[in-house]
Scaffold this motif. Structure first.
Motif, PDB file in Angstrom:
ATOM      1  N   THR A   3      46.248  43.830  25.596  1.00 21.74           N
ATOM      2  CA  THR A   3      45.699  45.100  26.063  1.00 21.74           C
ATOM      3  C   THR A   3      46.391  46.244  25.328  1.00 21.74           C
ATOM      4  OG1 THR A   3      47.316  45.171  27.860  1.00 21.74           O
ATOM      5  CG2 THR A   3      45.186  44.159  28.350  1.00 21.74           C
ATOM      6  N   THR A   4      45.743  47.392  25.286  1.00 21.42           N
ATOM      7  CA  THR A   4      46.350  48.561  24.653  1.00 21.42           C
ATOM      8  C   THR A   4      47.173  49.323  25.686  1.00 21.42           C
ATOM      9  OG1 THR A   4      44.495  50.013  25.179  1.00 21.42           O
ATOM     10  CG2 THR A   4      44.363  48.791  23.094  1.00 21.42           C
ATOM     11  N   SER A   5      48.083  50.157  25.221  1.00 27.05           N
ATOM     12  CA  SER A   5      48.905  50.936  26.147  1.00 27.05           C
ATOM     13  C   SER A   5      48.028  51.914  26.935  1.00 27.05           C
ATOM     14  CB  SER A   5      50.015  51.670  25.405  1.00 27.05           C
ATOM     15  OG  SER A   5      49.469  52.524  24.434  1.00 27.05           O
ATOM     16  N   LYS A   6      46.983  52.416  26.311  1.00 23.57           N
ATOM     17  CA  LYS A   6      46.059  53.323  27.003  1.00 23.57           C
ATOM     18  C   LYS A   6      45.343  52.581  28.141  1.00 23.57           C
ATOM     19  CE  LYS A   6      42.432  56.691  26.031  1.00 23.57           C
ATOM     20  NZ  LYS A   6      41.596  57.316  25.018  1.00 23.57           N
ATOM     21  N   HIS A   7      44.909  51.379  27.859  1.00 23.61           N
ATOM     22  CA  HIS A   7      44.249  50.537  28.867  1.00 23.61           C
ATOM     23  C   HIS A   7      45.208  50.251  30.024  1.00 23.61           C
ATOM     24  CE1 HIS A   7      43.130  46.504  30.467  1.00 23.61           C
ATOM     25  NE2 HIS A   7      41.925  47.028  30.453  1.00 23.61           N
ATOM     26  N   ASP A   8      46.438  49.876  29.705  1.00 27.01           N
ATOM     27  CA  ASP A   8      47.435  49.568  30.724  1.00 27.01           C
ATOM     28  C   ASP A   8      47.738  50.787  31.593  1.00 27.01           C
ATOM     29  OD1 ASP A   8      47.605  46.964  29.758  1.00 27.01           O
ATOM     30  OD2 ASP A   8      49.324  47.402  28.472  1.00 27.01           O
ATOM     31  N   PHE A  65      50.893  49.838  44.322  1.00 26.92           N
ATOM     32  CA  PHE A  65      50.364  48.716  45.095  1.00 26.92           C
ATOM     33  C   PHE A  65      51.110  47.427  44.749  1.00 26.92           C
ATOM     34  CE2 PHE A  65      47.300  45.233  45.693  1.00 26.92           C
ATOM     35  CZ  PHE A  65      46.842  45.471  46.971  1.00 26.92           C
ATOM     36  N   PHE A  66      51.266  47.159  43.457  1.00 32.80           N
ATOM     37  CA  PHE A  66      51.923  45.916  43.050  1.00 32.80           C
ATOM     38  C   PHE A  66      53.446  46.014  43.051  1.00 32.80           C
ATOM     39  CE2 PHE A  66      47.669  44.620  41.686  1.00 32.80           C
ATOM     40  CZ  PHE A  66      47.649  43.333  42.209  1.00 32.80           C
ATOM     41  N   VAL A  98      46.873  42.950  38.200  1.00 34.67           N
ATOM     42  CA  VAL A  98      45.567  43.504  38.571  1.00 34.67           C
ATOM     43  C   VAL A  98      44.468  42.522  38.186  1.00 34.67           C
ATOM     44  CG1 VAL A  98      43.906  45.371  38.181  1.00 34.67           C
ATOM     45  CG2 VAL A  98      46.338  45.897  38.454  1.00 34.67           C
ATOM     46  N   ARG A  99      44.596  41.910  37.036  1.00 33.26           N
ATOM     47  CA  ARG A  99      43.589  40.929  36.596  1.00 33.26           C
ATOM     48  C   ARG A  99      43.635  39.657  37.447  1.00 33.26           C
ATOM     49  NH1 ARG A  99      40.228  44.418  34.926  1.00 33.26           N
ATOM     50  NH2 ARG A  99      40.759  45.425  32.973  1.00 33.26           N
ATOM     51  N   TYR A 100      44.818  39.297  37.970  1.00 35.02           N
ATOM     52  CA  TYR A 100      44.893  38.192  38.925  1.00 35.02           C
ATOM     53  C   TYR A 100      43.981  38.495  40.109  1.00 35.02           C
ATOM     54  CZ  TYR A 100      49.298  36.096  37.043  1.00 35.02           C
ATOM     55  OH  TYR A 100      50.260  35.474  36.283  1.00 35.02           O
ATOM     56  N   LEU A 101      44.113  39.707  40.642  1.00 33.37           N
ATOM     57  CA  LEU A 101      43.309  40.098  41.791  1.00 33.37           C
ATOM     58  C   LEU A 101      41.826  40.106  41.434  1.00 33.37           C
ATOM     59  CD1 LEU A 101      43.038  41.043  44.697  1.00 33.37           C
ATOM     60  CD2 LEU A 101      43.599  43.361  43.936  1.00 33.37           C
ATOM     61  N   ASP A 102      41.489  40.659  40.285  1.00 33.83           N
ATOM     62  CA  ASP A 102      40.092  40.670  39.835  1.00 33.83           C
ATOM     63  C   ASP A 102      39.536  39.252  39.741  1.00 33.83           C
ATOM     64  OD1 ASP A 102      40.146  43.439  39.600  1.00 33.83           O
ATOM     65  OD2 ASP A 102      40.457  43.421  37.422  1.00 33.83           O
ATOM     66  N   LYS A 103      40.332  38.346  39.214  1.00 34.37           N
ATOM     67  CA  LYS A 103      39.897  36.957  39.042  1.00 34.37           C
ATOM     68  C   LYS A 103      39.669  36.296  40.396  1.00 34.37           C
ATOM     69  CE  LYS A 103      39.159  33.245  36.496  1.00 34.37           C
ATOM     70  NZ  LYS A 103      37.967  33.141  35.675  1.00 34.37           N
ATOM     71  N   LEU A 104      40.567  36.533  41.357  1.00 38.90           N
ATOM     72  CA  LEU A 104      40.397  35.951  42.692  1.00 38.90           C
ATOM     73  C   LEU A 104      39.133  36.478  43.360  1.00 38.90           C
ATOM     74  CD1 LEU A 104      44.075  36.042  44.061  1.00 38.90           C
ATOM     75  CD2 LEU A 104      42.841  34.098  43.076  1.00 38.90           C
ATOM     76  N   VAL A 105      38.893  37.775  43.238  1.00 38.70           N
ATOM     77  CA  VAL A 105      37.686  38.375  43.813  1.00 38.70           C
ATOM     78  C   VAL A 105      36.444  37.770  43.154  1.00 38.70           C
ATOM     79  CG1 VAL A 105      36.355  40.525  44.048  1.00 38.70           C
ATOM     80  CG2 VAL A 105      38.823  40.522  44.492  1.00 38.70           C
ATOM     81  N   ASP A 106      36.496  37.601  41.852  1.00 41.33           N
ATOM     82  CA  ASP A 106      35.392  37.011  41.102  1.00 41.33           C
ATOM     83  C   ASP A 106      35.121  35.574  41.565  1.00 41.33           C
ATOM     84  OD1 ASP A 106      33.484  37.516  38.976  1.00 41.33           O
ATOM     85  OD2 ASP A 106      34.583  36.027  37.790  1.00 41.33           O
ATOM     86  N   GLU A 107      36.178  34.799  41.733  1.00 45.79           N
ATOM     87  CA  GLU A 107      36.021  33.413  42.183  1.00 45.79           C
ATOM     88  C   GLU A 107      35.432  33.365  43.595  1.00 45.79           C
ATOM     89  OE1 GLU A 107      39.884  31.622  41.752  1.00 45.79           O
ATOM     90  OE2 GLU A 107      39.672  31.434  39.582  1.00 45.79           O
ATOM     91  N   LEU A 108      35.863  34.269  44.460  1.00 45.02           N
ATOM     92  CA  LEU A 108      35.323  34.337  45.812  1.00 45.02           C
ATOM     93  C   LEU A 108      33.832  34.649  45.763  1.00 45.02           C
ATOM     94  CD1 LEU A 108      35.970  34.293  48.885  1.00 45.02           C
ATOM     95  CD2 LEU A 108      36.368  36.760  48.707  1.00 45.02           C
ATOM     96  N   ALA A 109      33.463  35.636  44.969  1.00 44.52           N
ATOM     97  CA  ALA A 109      32.055  36.031  44.845  1.00 44.52           C
ATOM     98  C   ALA A 109      31.196  34.923  44.241  1.00 44.52           C
ATOM     99  CB  ALA A 109      31.940  37.296  44.006  1.00 44.52           C
TER     100      ALA A 109
END
Length: 121
Positions: A3-8, A65-66, A98-109
């Motif tokens: 990822t880029t520093s701007k993205h982070d 949050f984290f 954050v991507r861990y959380l996104d992945k879990l939400v995606d798997e749930l959906a």
């Protein structure tokens, strides 16, 4: 893919409260429940329903949050691609969380079984 520093930085400054309604919409649209969403958030972060509500009301950033979370030791078992990034290749710890959380939400959906989402043996 790194990822880029701007993205982070953008992810770090995003508020959890701004993304949370999208998580709810995503899982409920696919027939899952808000309670299941809270279960995966609690598994990943240690936040119970009351703590989660307080963080939403305070409009904390993902950074805060984290920082306050107690990440589940099995979180590193979360692998795969989310939002175009392979999780195991992300170097920035916060972006990875954050991507861990996104992945879990995606798997749930996507209808994955809860024991698989929560990485239980």
């Amino acid at each position: 893919m790194t990822t880029t520093s701007k993205h982070d930085e953008r992810i770090a400054n995003l508020t959890f409260a701004s993304v949370y309604p999208h998580y709810i919409t995503k899982v409920e649209k696919k027939g899952r429940t808000k309670a299941e969403l809270h279960q995966i958030i609690e598994w990943l972060t240690g936040y119970d329903e009351k703590q989660l509500q307080k963080l939403i009301e305070e409009k904390v950033t993902f950074k805060d949050f984290f920082q306050k979370a107690t990440l589940n030791p099995n979180a590193e078992l979360i692998k795969g691609v989310i939002c175009g990034y392979r999780i195991e290749e992300i170097n920035t710890p916060l972006t990875k969380q954050v991507r861990y959380l996104d992945k879990l939400v995606d798997e749930l959906a996507k209808g994955r079984k809860m024991d698989k989402i929560l990485r239980t043996p």
